[in-house]
Motif scaffolding. Structure first.
Motif, PDB file in Angstrom:
ATOM      1  N   ARG A   1      36.053  23.049  52.427  1.00  0.00           N
ATOM      2  CA  ARG A   1      34.779  23.246  53.085  1.00  0.00           C
ATOM      3  C   ARG A   1      34.850  24.542  53.883  1.00  0.00           C
ATOM      4  NH1 ARG A   1      31.787  19.209  57.231  1.00  0.00           N
ATOM      5  NH2 ARG A   1      31.382  20.786  58.790  1.00  0.00           N
TER       6      ARG A   1
ATOM      7  N   ILE B   1      29.746  25.844  52.647  1.00  0.00           N
ATOM      8  CA  ILE B   1      29.952  25.902  51.198  1.00  0.00           C
ATOM      9  C   ILE B   1      31.108  24.974  50.860  1.00  0.00           C
ATOM     10  CG2 ILE B   1      30.377  27.392  49.207  1.00  0.00           C
ATOM     11  CD1 ILE B   1      29.442  29.754  50.875  1.00  0.00           C
TER      12      ILE B   1
ATOM     13  N   LEU C   1      33.725  23.889  48.053  1.00  0.00           N
ATOM     14  CA  LEU C   1      34.342  24.433  46.835  1.00  0.00           C
ATOM     15  C   LEU C   1      35.313  23.403  46.274  1.00  0.00           C
ATOM     16  CD1 LEU C   1      35.330  27.932  48.247  1.00  0.00           C
ATOM     17  CD2 LEU C   1      33.632  27.579  46.468  1.00  0.00           C
TER      18      LEU C   1
ATOM     19  N   LEU D   1      38.266  23.053  43.693  1.00  0.00           N
ATOM     20  CA  LEU D   1      39.176  23.870  42.892  1.00  0.00           C
ATOM     21  C   LEU D   1      40.057  22.961  42.033  1.00  0.00           C
ATOM     22  CD1 LEU D   1      40.460  26.720  45.263  1.00  0.00           C
ATOM     23  CD2 LEU D   1      38.266  26.465  44.127  1.00  0.00           C
TER      24      LEU D   1
ATOM     25  N   ASP E   1      43.424  31.816  48.763  1.00  0.00           N
ATOM     26  CA  ASP E   1      42.458  32.197  47.728  1.00  0.00           C
ATOM     27  C   ASP E   1      41.030  32.054  48.236  1.00  0.00           C
ATOM     28  OD1 ASP E   1      44.221  32.940  45.792  1.00  0.00           O
ATOM     29  OD2 ASP E   1      44.099  31.083  44.635  1.00  0.00           O
TER      30      ASP E   1
ATOM     31  N   GLU F   1      40.061  34.770  50.479  1.00  0.00           N
ATOM     32  CA  GLU F   1      39.751  35.988  49.715  1.00  0.00           C
ATOM     33  C   GLU F   1      38.342  35.898  49.121  1.00  0.00           C
ATOM     34  OE1 GLU F   1      43.083  37.883  47.197  1.00  0.00           O
ATOM     35  OE2 GLU F   1      41.568  37.268  45.740  1.00  0.00           O
ATOM     36  N   MET F   2      37.978  34.707  48.632  1.00  0.00           N
ATOM     37  CA  MET F   2      36.609  34.522  48.106  1.00  0.00           C
ATOM     38  C   MET F   2      35.571  34.782  49.195  1.00  0.00           C
ATOM     39  SD  MET F   2      36.973  31.018  45.857  1.00  0.00           S
ATOM     40  CE  MET F   2      38.546  30.639  45.072  1.00  0.00           C
TER      41      MET F   2
ATOM     42  N   ARG G   1      35.309  38.511  49.799  1.00  0.00           N
ATOM     43  CA  ARG G   1      34.754  39.264  48.679  1.00  0.00           C
ATOM     44  C   ARG G   1      33.316  38.888  48.345  1.00  0.00           C
ATOM     45  NH1 ARG G   1      38.730  39.366  43.631  1.00  0.00           N
ATOM     46  NH2 ARG G   1      37.230  40.914  42.895  1.00  0.00           N
ATOM     47  N   LEU G   2      32.982  37.606  48.550  1.00  0.00           N
ATOM     48  CA  LEU G   2      31.677  37.176  48.036  1.00  0.00           C
ATOM     49  C   LEU G   2      30.899  36.243  48.957  1.00  0.00           C
ATOM     50  CD1 LEU G   2      30.038  37.330  45.212  1.00  0.00           C
ATOM     51  CD2 LEU G   2      30.795  34.970  44.980  1.00  0.00           C
ATOM     52  N   LEU G   3      31.579  35.248  49.538  1.00  0.00           N
ATOM     53  CA  LEU G   3      30.828  34.146  50.157  1.00  0.00           C
ATOM     54  C   LEU G   3      30.262  34.496  51.528  1.00  0.00           C
ATOM     55  CD1 LEU G   3      33.237  31.212  49.189  1.00  0.00           C
ATOM     56  CD2 LEU G   3      31.188  31.987  47.988  1.00  0.00           C
TER      57      LEU G   3
ATOM     58  N   LEU H   1      32.011  33.560  41.163  1.00  0.00           N
ATOM     59  CA  LEU H   1      33.433  33.467  41.525  1.00  0.00           C
ATOM     60  C   LEU H   1      34.307  33.490  40.275  1.00  0.00           C
ATOM     61  CD1 LEU H   1      33.271  30.832  44.408  1.00  0.00           C
ATOM     62  CD2 LEU H   1      33.941  33.232  44.629  1.00  0.00           C
TER      63      LEU H   1
ATOM     64  N   TYR I   1      38.349  33.908  39.658  1.00  0.00           N
ATOM     65  CA  TYR I   1      38.796  32.661  40.297  1.00  0.00           C
ATOM     66  C   TYR I   1      38.505  31.498  39.341  1.00  0.00           C
ATOM     67  CZ  TYR I   1      38.883  35.643  44.392  1.00  0.00           C
ATOM     68  OH  TYR I   1      39.148  36.668  45.269  1.00  0.00           O
TER      69      TYR I   1
ATOM     70  N   ALA J   1      39.928  28.745  38.867  1.00  0.00           N
ATOM     71  CA  ALA J   1      40.148  27.386  39.357  1.00  0.00           C
ATOM     72  C   ALA J   1      38.872  26.776  39.952  1.00  0.00           C
ATOM     73  CB  ALA J   1      41.252  27.387  40.420  1.00  0.00           C
ATOM     74  N   VAL J   2      37.851  27.594  40.177  1.00  0.00           N
ATOM     75  CA  VAL J   2      36.643  27.078  40.836  1.00  0.00           C
ATOM     76  C   VAL J   2      35.878  26.175  39.876  1.00  0.00           C
ATOM     77  CG1 VAL J   2      34.455  27.673  41.924  1.00  0.00           C
ATOM     78  CG2 VAL J   2      36.471  29.096  42.322  1.00  0.00           C
ATOM     79  N   ALA J   3      35.861  24.879  40.174  1.00  0.00           N
ATOM     80  CA  ALA J   3      35.224  23.911  39.289  1.00  0.00           C
ATOM     81  C   ALA J   3      33.785  23.637  39.708  1.00  0.00           C
ATOM     82  CB  ALA J   3      36.017  22.600  39.297  1.00  0.00           C
ATOM     83  N   ASP J   4      33.532  23.670  40.996  1.00  0.00           N
ATOM     84  CA  ASP J   4      32.203  23.305  41.461  1.00  0.00           C
ATOM     85  C   ASP J   4      31.950  23.922  42.837  1.00  0.00           C
ATOM     86  OD1 ASP J   4      29.828  22.102  40.925  1.00  0.00           O
ATOM     87  OD2 ASP J   4      30.644  20.076  40.772  1.00  0.00           O
TER      88      ASP J   4
ATOM     89  N   HIS K   1      28.988  23.787  46.071  1.00  0.00           N
ATOM     90  CA  HIS K   1      27.761  23.210  46.628  1.00  0.00           C
ATOM     91  C   HIS K   1      27.469  23.866  47.971  1.00  0.00           C
ATOM     92  CE1 HIS K   1      27.139  20.056  43.726  1.00  0.00           C
ATOM     93  NE2 HIS K   1      28.448  19.861  43.722  1.00  0.00           N
TER      94      HIS K   1
END
Lengths: 82, 82
Positions: free
Chosen positions: A4, A42, A44, A46, A59, A62-63, A66-68, B25, B30, B32-35, B37
């Motif tokens: 989370r 958010i 996630l 994994l 990881d 880093e996400m 870079r993005l979130l 992602l 990445y 490994a990112v499955a989902d 929300h």
């Protein structure tokens, strides 16, 4: 493994959504409302081969960078929740 | 007294923001990112005369139903955080 990520605007930056919501709540009669701040969460999920929470958390950080999240104006916290 | 309200889309409802972020992602490598929300977090600071967490939590639940959340498509959790 579920993470989370709580993303909040940095302290001291204005939060217009919060200010508007505070006013709306007080207009509805909730006079006790002193302050309102908004954040984003958010979740996630994994799929990891190895169960290494530290590496996975790195990881996710880093996400975020870079993005979130927007590191210029936002702080974030990462928590393993499942 | 500070409350934290976590608002999430109900299970089973589509989350286009999450789907798009998951794809982005994975495009970044990445795998490994499955989902993914998304949710919203609202921090409420209340000035209370009496320190009655139960009554205040009930007030916050009412604020959620009336203004903060959309009970048709969203669930929320209320937590006292300070």
């Amino acid at each position: 493994m579920r993470f989370r990520v709580d993303i909040r605007r940095r302290e001291g930056l204005s939060d217009p959504e919060g200010v508007t919501t505070r006013r709306a709540l007080r207009d509805l009669g909730y006079d006790a409302v002193a302050d309102v701040h908004f954040g984003r969460t958010i979740y996630l999920d994994l799929d990891l081969d190895a169960d290494d929470p530290d590496a996975a958390t790195a990881d996710v950080a880093e996400m975020c960078e870079r993005l979130l999240a927007n590191p210029v104006i936002e702080d974030y916290d990462i928590e393993v929740v499942g």
